[in-house]
Design an enzyme around this catalytic site. Structure first.
Site, PDB file in Angstrom:
ATOM      1  N   ARG A  15       0.832  -1.195   0.000  1.00 32.10           N
ATOM      2  CA  ARG A  15       0.000   0.000   0.000  1.00 32.10           C
ATOM      3  C   ARG A  15       0.875   1.256   0.000  1.00 32.10           C
ATOM      4  NH1 ARG A  15      -3.694  -1.439   5.110  1.00 32.10           N
ATOM      5  NH2 ARG A  15      -1.691  -2.361   5.735  1.00 32.10           N
ATOM      6  N   LYS A  75       1.506   2.051   7.227  1.00 32.12           N
ATOM      7  CA  LYS A  75       1.824   1.268   8.425  1.00 32.12           C
ATOM      8  C   LYS A  75       2.711   2.044   9.380  1.00 32.12           C
ATOM      9  CE  LYS A  75       0.688  -2.062   9.584  1.00 32.12           C
ATOM     10  NZ  LYS A  75      -0.488  -2.255  10.464  1.00 32.12           N
ATOM     11  N   TYR A  94      -1.093   4.808  10.450  1.00 28.85           N
ATOM     12  CA  TYR A  94      -1.491   3.870  11.503  1.00 28.85           C
ATOM     13  C   TYR A  94      -0.320   3.691  12.455  1.00 28.85           C
ATOM     14  CZ  TYR A  94      -5.672   2.368   8.928  1.00 28.85           C
ATOM     15  OH  TYR A  94      -6.884   2.333   8.308  1.00 28.85           O
ATOM     16  N   HIS A  96      -0.960   2.022  16.161  1.00 27.42           N
ATOM     17  CA  HIS A  96      -1.260   0.865  17.032  1.00 27.42           C
ATOM     18  C   HIS A  96      -0.227   0.756  18.164  1.00 27.42           C
ATOM     19  CE1 HIS A  96      -4.378  -0.526  14.307  1.00 27.42           C
ATOM     20  NE2 HIS A  96      -3.535  -0.434  13.310  1.00 27.42           N
ATOM     21  N   GLU A 118      -5.965   5.244  13.490  1.00 28.96           N
ATOM     22  CA  GLU A 118      -6.913   4.347  14.167  1.00 28.96           C
ATOM     23  C   GLU A 118      -7.607   4.961  15.372  1.00 28.96           C
ATOM     24  OE1 GLU A 118      -2.983   3.507  16.252  1.00 28.96           O
ATOM     25  OE2 GLU A 118      -3.630   3.880  14.182  1.00 28.96           O
ATOM     26  N   ASP A 198     -20.877 -10.853  21.121  1.00 31.12           N
ATOM     27  CA  ASP A 198     -20.586  -9.457  21.445  1.00 31.12           C
ATOM     28  C   ASP A 198     -21.152  -9.150  22.829  1.00 31.12           C
ATOM     29  OD1 ASP A 198     -19.698  -6.874  19.538  1.00 31.12           O
ATOM     30  OD2 ASP A 198     -20.899  -6.321  21.280  1.00 31.12           O
ATOM     31  N   VAL A 239     -12.295  -8.124  17.981  1.00 32.77           N
ATOM     32  CA  VAL A 239     -12.614  -7.211  19.080  1.00 32.77           C
ATOM     33  C   VAL A 239     -11.725  -5.973  19.000  1.00 32.77           C
ATOM     34  CG1 VAL A 239     -13.398  -9.051  20.590  1.00 32.77           C
ATOM     35  CG2 VAL A 239     -11.008  -8.370  20.648  1.00 32.77           C
ATOM     36  N   LEU A 240     -12.219  -4.875  19.540  1.00 32.80           N
ATOM     37  CA  LEU A 240     -11.482  -3.612  19.468  1.00 32.80           C
ATOM     38  C   LEU A 240     -11.728  -2.771  20.706  1.00 32.80           C
ATOM     39  CD1 LEU A 240      -9.817  -1.502  17.820  1.00 32.80           C
ATOM     40  CD2 LEU A 240     -11.997  -0.643  16.972  1.00 32.80           C
ATOM     41  N   ASP A 270      -2.955  -6.383  15.515  1.00 32.36           N
ATOM     42  CA  ASP A 270      -2.294  -5.070  15.557  1.00 32.36           C
ATOM     43  C   ASP A 270      -2.349  -4.454  16.944  1.00 32.36           C
ATOM     44  OD1 ASP A 270      -1.230  -4.522  12.984  1.00 32.36           O
ATOM     45  OD2 ASP A 270      -3.244  -4.210  12.213  1.00 32.36           O
ATOM     46  N   VAL A 298      -1.530 -12.143  10.788  1.00 31.37           N
ATOM     47  CA  VAL A 298      -0.790 -11.162   9.995  1.00 31.37           C
ATOM     48  C   VAL A 298      -1.172  -9.751  10.437  1.00 31.37           C
ATOM     49  CG1 VAL A 298      -0.393 -10.263   7.674  1.00 31.37           C
ATOM     50  CG2 VAL A 298      -0.595 -12.737   8.044  1.00 31.37           C
TER      51      VAL A 298
END
Length: 371
Positions: A15, A75, A94, A96, A118, A198, A239-240, A270, A298
């Site tokens: 990307r 990234k 990003y 993280h 993010e 959830d 999940v986040l 991540d 990944v």
């Protein structure tokens, strides 16, 4: 403002921070753009396309970092990139950070102003710059999970949708947000037996109304997760916790009790991953086997479909990149509280509360810095 776009150097990351169309928008706003040669090659954009859009193409990342006021990436910066950042420079990408103390310490030392895609928010409380990649990762998770279930990949030899007379695979999705919803949509499209877990009854109700009886919804408890995961062929962790580390919802004991050849896909990797047995992998070596279960973890899943991902990401990030370039970071963040939520590090200070909490750094509110 001089905006710089280096070529991504993370393993199998194709990307790019800005496509030529985005470059043209910045140039039309009166800004200069400098692009490393080959930055867009992975998605089919030659250097000439960037030059036609008004960018200057240079031969090395060192030139980009040395010249640019704002670096736009995809990234998180790798160690050699962090070493090139300087005090007062803006990094928009990003990050993280909650799962990466070494990167956080490097960015603190750099003195740069680091704004993370993010953690930028919107008026509805969503994460508009994370959502496009969450959509891609959610859809990809079913695709790669189905592939990993094939016998030659080490899987149990299960076809996700089954065939007449043979049951479909059982897919369990942890989290009903953007990634989880897109994973469910794809899995149902492949005729799997799909369950979403959830902790929000409101979200489960919304999913029930959206998909009807084709989707099974379960309220999240330890017992429910244990029951569903241990019986699953494919488990997708979606999940986040915005800006924070992902909770470890699936224990090693649960993994041991899964059928050998089952598959775990950890979209949350991540942010540290939501399976106790998760560890980061790359596109070059995407899977490993732990306790007889295949793990796909990944950290840049959308990079596998780089062209789709880049355009989706640019659609979301460009308005914010323009605001930062037009107004400068301080004014842009002062005027837009949603963009302000993206500020993670400034001048050696951690400015995102979840990151500071998870990594044990002092927290300084962004509002104090922008007035």
């Amino acid at each position: 403002m001089l905006v710089g776009v280096p070529k991504e150097i993370k393993t199998h990351e194709y990307r790019v921070g800005l496509v030529p169309g985005s470059v043209r928008e910045l140039v039309n706003h009166g800004h200069q753009v400098i692009v490393e040669s080959g930055a867009g090659g992975g998605i089919g954009f030659a250097d000439a396309a960037y030059e036609k859009a008004g960018a200057k193409v240079v031969g090395s990342a060192a030139e980009v970092f040395a010249s640019a006021t704002m670096i736009v990436k995809v990234k998180e910066p790798q160690p050699q990139e962090i070493a090139r950042l300087r005090e007062g420079q803006i990094l928009f990408t990003y990050l993280h950070l909650a799962a990466d103390k070494a990167q956080t310490e490097g960015l603190i030392r750099s003195g740069a102003t680091c704004i993370a895609y993010e953690t930028v928010t919107d008026a509805r409380g969503g994460l508009p710059l994370l959502a496009p990649m969450s959509e891609v990762a959610g859809r990809m998770s079913v695709q790669v999970g189905a592939h990993c279930l094939e016998k030659e990949q080490g899987g149990a030899g299960v076809l996700l949708g089954g065939v007449p007379g043979v049951p479909a695979a059982k897919v369990v999705i942890l989290g009903g947000g953007v990634s989880g919803t897109n994973a469910a949509r794809m899995a149902m499209g492949m005729e799997a037996y799909v369950t979403v877990i959830d902790k929000s009854l409101q979200r489960l109700n919304e999913l029930d109304m959206q998909f009807g009886a084709q989707l099974h919804t379960v309220f999240s408890t330890y017992e429910a997760i244990e029951r569903e995961v241990t019986a699953a062929d494919l488990v997708i962790g979606a999940v986040l916790v915005p800006g924070g580390a992902a909770p470890k919802l699936v224990t090693r004991d649960m993994v041991k009790r899964m059928r050998p050849g089952s598959v775990l896909v950890d979209i949350a990797i991540d942010q540290g991953g939501c399976f106790e047995t998760s560890r980061p992998t790359t596109h070059a070596a995407p899977t490993y086997v732990e306790d007889g279960v295949i793990h796909y973890c990944v950290t840049n899943m959308p990079g596998a479909v780089a062209r789709t991902s880049t355009f989706a990401l640019n659609n979301a990030t460009l308005p914010f990149a323009l605001a930062l370039a037009d107004k400068g970071w301080k004014t842009a963040l002062a005027e837009n509280p949603h963009l302000r939520h993206g500020l993670n590090i400034h001048a050696g200070q951690v400015t995102h509360e979840a990151v500071a909490h998870d990594l044990g750094f002092p927290y300084v509110a962004a509002e104090r810095l922008v007035g």
